[in-house]
Design an enzyme around this catalytic site. Structure first.
Site, PDB file in Angstrom:
ATOM      1  N   GLN A 161      -4.127  -1.859   9.679  1.00 15.74           N
ATOM      2  CA  GLN A 161      -4.092  -3.180   9.038  1.00 15.74           C
ATOM      3  C   GLN A 161      -4.637  -4.243   9.992  1.00 15.74           C
ATOM      4  O   GLN A 161      -4.192  -4.356  11.132  1.00 15.74           O
ATOM      5  CB  GLN A 161      -2.640  -3.508   8.628  1.00 15.74           C
ATOM      6  N   LYS A 197       0.841  -1.204   0.000  1.00 14.78           N
ATOM      7  CA  LYS A 197       0.000   0.000   0.000  1.00 14.78           C
ATOM      8  C   LYS A 197       0.877   1.256   0.000  1.00 14.78           C
ATOM      9  O   LYS A 197       0.637   2.200  -0.755  1.00 14.78           O
ATOM     10  CB  LYS A 197      -0.940  -0.007   1.218  1.00 14.78           C
ATOM     11  N   ASP A 239     -10.675   2.877   4.682  1.00 15.64           N
ATOM     12  CA  ASP A 239     -10.959   1.443   4.556  1.00 15.64           C
ATOM     13  C   ASP A 239     -12.469   1.180   4.595  1.00 15.64           C
ATOM     14  O   ASP A 239     -12.916   0.068   4.312  1.00 15.64           O
ATOM     15  CB  ASP A 239     -10.278   0.660   5.693  1.00 15.64           C
TER      16      ASP A 239
END
Ligand code: NAD
Length: 292
Positions: A96, A52, A119
Site C-alpha cells: 500500500q 481490500k 497492482d
C-alpha cells in the site's frame, strides 16, 4: 443523466470470481492468495487495505495482511517482499502506497516479482501495458475500463481529456484509451498542473476523467453539455454533520456537473469500488497463471 455506479459492476465481477474460485476448489486447484503489506499508520491507507482484505474474503480469495511499524528499514521491507516472491502459496503481492520517506517506492515496486505484481506498478508490467502485451493493468485504470464496458460506453473516436498525469492513474489511462482495441481508439489529451487553458481543453472533451486530488475542482462551466464524466478523486473535506468529522468528495463538483453531463460516476460509490474489483480480478489471474 445516467449515474455510473460502481456497485452493480463490482458485484457482477465479484460474483463471477466467486463462482470461478469455487469451481477451482472443486477441481482441487489452488485458491488465490493475496499478500498485502501496510507500513505505518496512515488512516486512509489502513482503510484501503482493510477494504481490500474484506473484499478478498467475500469472493473466496485468501489474504494475508503484513503490517509493519513506520520504522521498518528499507532493506527489511525489501527482504520481506523477496520472501513473498519466493513463497509458492502467495499469488499476488501489493504494497500500500504511500510509504514513509526513508523507503524508496521505486525499489519496492521493482522488487515485487512481475508475476505477482497485481497492482501493475512494476516497470515490467508498465512496459508490457504500453506495448499492449498481456500483463497486470494497474487497478484504477483497469477498473475504469471495466466501468465503461459495463455501461456500454465506447470511446472510439471520442476526445477524452484526462486531468492528472500520475503513474497510477492518468498516465496509464492515456495509453490504454488511445490503443487500437475495444477499450481504446479515443483521441486523448493528458493535462496536468502546467497545462495552459485547461478550461477550454475540458470544454472540448466528450469524456472527462478527473484524477487531480483537488476537491470539486471540475465545475459545470468546464464541461460541454452531454459530456461523460469519470471522477477518480477521493478527497476528505470537513463535515461536522458526519460522525467522523469529514465527508468524501471527488475532484468533480457533482451538484453542478451532474446536471450537464450524460453520464457521471459518483464519489463515493464509483471508481473506488471498481479499483478493488480490478485488484481481485488481477489476483485471480495471477493465481491461474502461476497455478493453471
Ligand atoms: P497525484 O495526486 O499523484 O497527482 C495529481 C495530478 O493532478 C498531477 O499529475 C498534477 O499535475 C495534476 N494537477 C494538480 N493540480 C492541477 C491543476 N490545477 N490543473 C491540472 N492538473 C492538476 O494523482 P493520483 O495519485 O492519480 O490521485 C488523484 C486523485 O485520485 C486523488 O484524489 C486520489 O485520492 C484519487 N485516487 C483514487 C483512486 C480510486 O480508486 N478511486 C485511486 C488512485 C487515486
Amino acid at each position: 443523466m445516467i449515474l455510473m455506479e460502481g456497485k452493480p459492476v463490482a458485484a457482477s465481477i465479484k460474483n463471477e470470481l466467486k463462482a470461478a474460485i469455487s469451481k477451482r476448489s472443486k477441481e482441487n486447484k489452488k485458491t488465490p492468495h493475496l499478500a498485502a503489506i501496510l507500513v505505518g499508520n496512515n488512516g486512509a491507507s489502513e482503510t484501503y487495505v482493510n477494504s481490500k482484505v474484506k473484499n478478498c474474503l467475500e469472493v473466496g480469495i485468501i489474504s494475508s495482511l503484513f503490517k509493519y511499524e513506520n520504522n521498518i528499514t528499507e532493506s527489511e521491507l525489501l527482504q520481506q517482499i523477496k520472501m513473498l516472491n519466493e513463497n509458492d502459496d502467495i499469488d499476488g503481492i501489493l504494497v500500500q502506497l504511500p510509504l514513509p520517506d526513508h523507503i524508496s517506492e521505486k525499489k519496492v515496486i521493482t522488487t515485487i516479482s512481475p508475476a505477482k505484481d497485481v497492482d501493475g506498478f512494476n516497470p515490467v508490467s508498465v512496459g508490457n501495458m504500453v506495448l499492449g502485451f498481456p500483463t497486470f493493468i494497474s487497478a484504477t485504470p483497469y477498473g475504469i475500463l471495466l466501468l465503461l464496458k459495463y455501461y456500454n460506453i465506447s470511446l472510439k473516436s471520442k476526445h477524452v481529456v484526462i486531468i492528472g498525469r500520475s503513474n497510477i492513474v492518468g498516465t496509464p489511462l492515456s495509453i490504454l484509451l488511445s490503443r487500437n482495441n475495444e477499450f481504446g481508439n479515443a483521441t486523448v489529451t493528458l493535462t496536468h498542473s502546467h497545462t495552459a487553458d485547461l478550461k477550454e481543453i475540458c470544454r472540448s472533451a466528450d469524456v472527462i476523467i478527473a484524477a487531480i486530488g483537488k476537491p470539486q475542482f471540475i465545475k459545470a462551466d468546464m464541461i460541454k453539455t452531454g459530456a461523460i464524466v469519470i471522477d477518480v478523486g477521493i478527497n476528505r473535506i470537513k463535515d461536522d454533520n458526519k460522525k467522523n468529522g469529514y465527508a468524501l468528495v471527488g475532484d468533480v463538483d457533482f451538484e453542478s456537473v451532474s446536471n450537464k453531463s450524460s453520464y457521471i460516476s459518483p464519489v463515493p460509490g464509483g471508481v473506488g469500488l471498481m479499483t478493488i474489483a480490478a485488484l481481485l480480478k488481477n489476483t485471480f489471474n495471477a493465481c491461474i497463471y502461476l497455478h493453471p
